[in-house]
Design a protein around this motif. Sequence first.
Motif, short mmCIF file in Angstrom:
data_model
loop_
_atom_site.label_atom_id
_atom_site.label_comp_id
_atom_site.label_asym_id
_atom_site.label_seq_id
_atom_site.Cartn_x
_atom_site.Cartn_y
_atom_site.Cartn_z
N LYS A 62 0.83 -1.22 0.00
CA LYS A 62 0.00 0.00 0.00
C LYS A 62 0.86 1.27 0.00
CE LYS A 62 -3.74 -2.22 2.59
NZ LYS A 62 -3.12 -3.52 2.83
N ASP A 63 2.06 1.14 0.58
CA ASP A 63 2.97 2.28 0.67
C ASP A 63 4.40 1.77 0.81
OD1 ASP A 63 3.27 1.50 3.41
OD2 ASP A 63 1.63 2.83 4.00
N GLU A 64 5.34 2.69 0.89
CA GLU A 64 6.76 2.31 0.96
C GLU A 64 7.09 1.53 2.23
OE1 GLU A 64 9.08 5.83 0.31
OE2 GLU A 64 8.79 5.73 -1.88
N GLU A 65 6.45 1.87 3.34
CA GLU A 65 6.72 1.16 4.59
C GLU A 65 6.28 -0.30 4.49
OE1 GLU A 65 5.39 4.29 4.48
OE2 GLU A 65 7.27 5.22 5.14
N GLU A 66 5.13 -0.53 3.87
CA GLU A 66 4.68 -1.91 3.69
C GLU A 66 5.59 -2.65 2.71
OE1 GLU A 66 0.60 -4.45 3.41
OE2 GLU A 66 0.66 -2.62 2.21
N ALA A 67 6.06 -1.97 1.68
CA ALA A 67 7.01 -2.58 0.74
C ALA A 67 8.27 -2.99 1.48
CB ALA A 67 7.34 -1.61 -0.40
N PHE A 68 8.77 -2.12 2.36
CA PHE A 68 9.96 -2.45 3.15
C PHE A 68 9.71 -3.69 4.00
CE2 PHE A 68 12.67 -2.43 6.84
CZ PHE A 68 13.92 -2.18 6.29
N SER A 69 8.57 -3.72 4.68
CA SER A 69 8.24 -4.86 5.54
C SER A 69 8.20 -6.16 4.74
CB SER A 69 6.89 -4.61 6.22
OG SER A 69 6.49 -5.72 6.96
N MET A 70 7.58 -6.12 3.57
CA MET A 70 7.50 -7.32 2.73
C MET A 70 8.89 -7.78 2.30
SD MET A 70 4.35 -6.56 0.16
CE MET A 70 2.65 -6.55 0.70
N GLU A 107 11.76 -7.10 3.60
CA GLU A 107 12.55 -7.51 4.76
C GLU A 107 12.23 -8.97 5.13
OE1 GLU A 107 13.95 -5.28 8.73
OE2 GLU A 107 11.78 -5.54 8.58
N ARG A 108 10.94 -9.34 5.00
CA ARG A 108 10.55 -10.72 5.30
C ARG A 108 11.03 -11.70 4.22
NH1 ARG A 108 4.42 -10.36 6.04
NH2 ARG A 108 4.73 -8.36 5.03
N LEU A 109 11.08 -11.25 2.96
CA LEU A 109 11.48 -12.14 1.86
C LEU A 109 12.99 -12.33 1.77
CD1 LEU A 109 9.14 -10.84 -1.02
CD2 LEU A 109 8.88 -12.94 0.31
N GLN A 110 13.76 -11.33 2.17
CA GLN A 110 15.21 -11.38 1.99
C GLN A 110 15.82 -12.56 2.75
OE1 GLN A 110 17.92 -10.53 4.28
NE2 GLN A 110 16.48 -10.30 5.98
N VAL A 138 11.15 -19.04 -5.35
CA VAL A 138 12.13 -17.98 -5.56
C VAL A 138 12.99 -17.88 -4.30
CG1 VAL A 138 12.49 -15.53 -6.04
CG2 VAL A 138 10.55 -16.73 -7.08
N HIS A 139 14.30 -17.94 -4.48
CA HIS A 139 15.25 -17.82 -3.37
C HIS A 139 15.89 -16.44 -3.44
CE1 HIS A 139 15.19 -22.20 -2.45
NE2 HIS A 139 14.83 -22.24 -3.72
N VAL A 140 15.69 -15.63 -2.40
CA VAL A 140 16.19 -14.26 -2.36
C VAL A 140 17.44 -14.20 -1.48
CG1 VAL A 140 15.62 -11.87 -1.76
CG2 VAL A 140 13.85 -13.38 -2.68
N LEU A 141 18.45 -13.52 -1.98
CA LEU A 141 19.68 -13.32 -1.21
C LEU A 141 19.41 -12.41 -0.01
CD1 LEU A 141 22.13 -12.68 -4.17
CD2 LEU A 141 22.12 -14.70 -2.67
N PRO A 142 20.26 -12.48 1.01
CA PRO A 142 20.13 -11.53 2.12
C PRO A 142 20.31 -10.10 1.60
CG PRO A 142 21.55 -13.36 2.75
CD PRO A 142 21.29 -13.49 1.28
N MET A 143 19.54 -9.17 2.17
CA MET A 143 19.60 -7.76 1.78
C MET A 143 19.72 -6.91 3.04
SD MET A 143 16.40 -7.75 -0.94
CE MET A 143 16.60 -6.05 -1.50
N THR A 144 20.48 -5.84 2.94
CA THR A 144 20.56 -4.90 4.05
C THR A 144 19.35 -3.95 3.98
OG1 THR A 144 21.79 -3.23 2.81
CG2 THR A 144 23.09 -4.95 3.94
N SER A 145 19.11 -3.25 5.08
CA SER A 145 18.03 -2.25 5.08
C SER A 145 18.29 -1.20 4.02
CB SER A 145 17.92 -1.59 6.45
OG SER A 145 17.47 -2.52 7.41
#
Length: 191
Positions: free
Chosen positions: A83-91, A93-96, A125-132
């Motif tokens: 819905k917004d950038e904060e929710e995109a970040f949350s998603m 962060e969970r996938l990384q 889909v396997h996602v690599l670790p990502m930093t904030s």
Amino acid sequence: MGKLILASASPRRRELLALTGLPFEVRPGNGEEIIHTDDPAEAVKELSFQKASAACGLASDGDLVIGADTVVALDGTIMGKPKDEEEAFSMLERLQGREHGVYTGVTVIKKGTEECVTFSERTAVHVLPMTSEEIWDYIKTGEPMDKAGAYGIQGRFAVYVERIEGDYQNVVGLPVARLYGVLKKFREEIV
């Protein structure tokens, strides 16, 4: 002889369907999307059927109408579009650093008959670790905002995809090979 109609405004689905070499028209249906299950494979089948059914109202007898819907699921929980950038970040962060499933449901309806095929396809889909910082940099591209799970594998997010198991096109939004197999059964119906 009917026409082939894609019931989706998605430019990605349009590009993928064009790979079949079959002529088609784009006529998105404007139906309400309601799911009655938490199972991602069943949910996308329901949604694809609803989209194809809604677009049938704009079709003529004999036309083949294709509806499709894609969701991302992590640990069995469906993730929609942020819905917004904060929710995109949350998603993100969970996938990384993890594996998740991308499910696409497809429905093909022959208008004016009882003929209907609905299926779903899953790709891991396997996602690599990502930093904030990497997550925020990706969000700033604008890519995540209109995509299930807040990413597009065909865009800048590709650098974070370690590997997939299954159909790449499915992750983009349409399992072309499987759909083409279904369409071959209706081939004589397409002009």
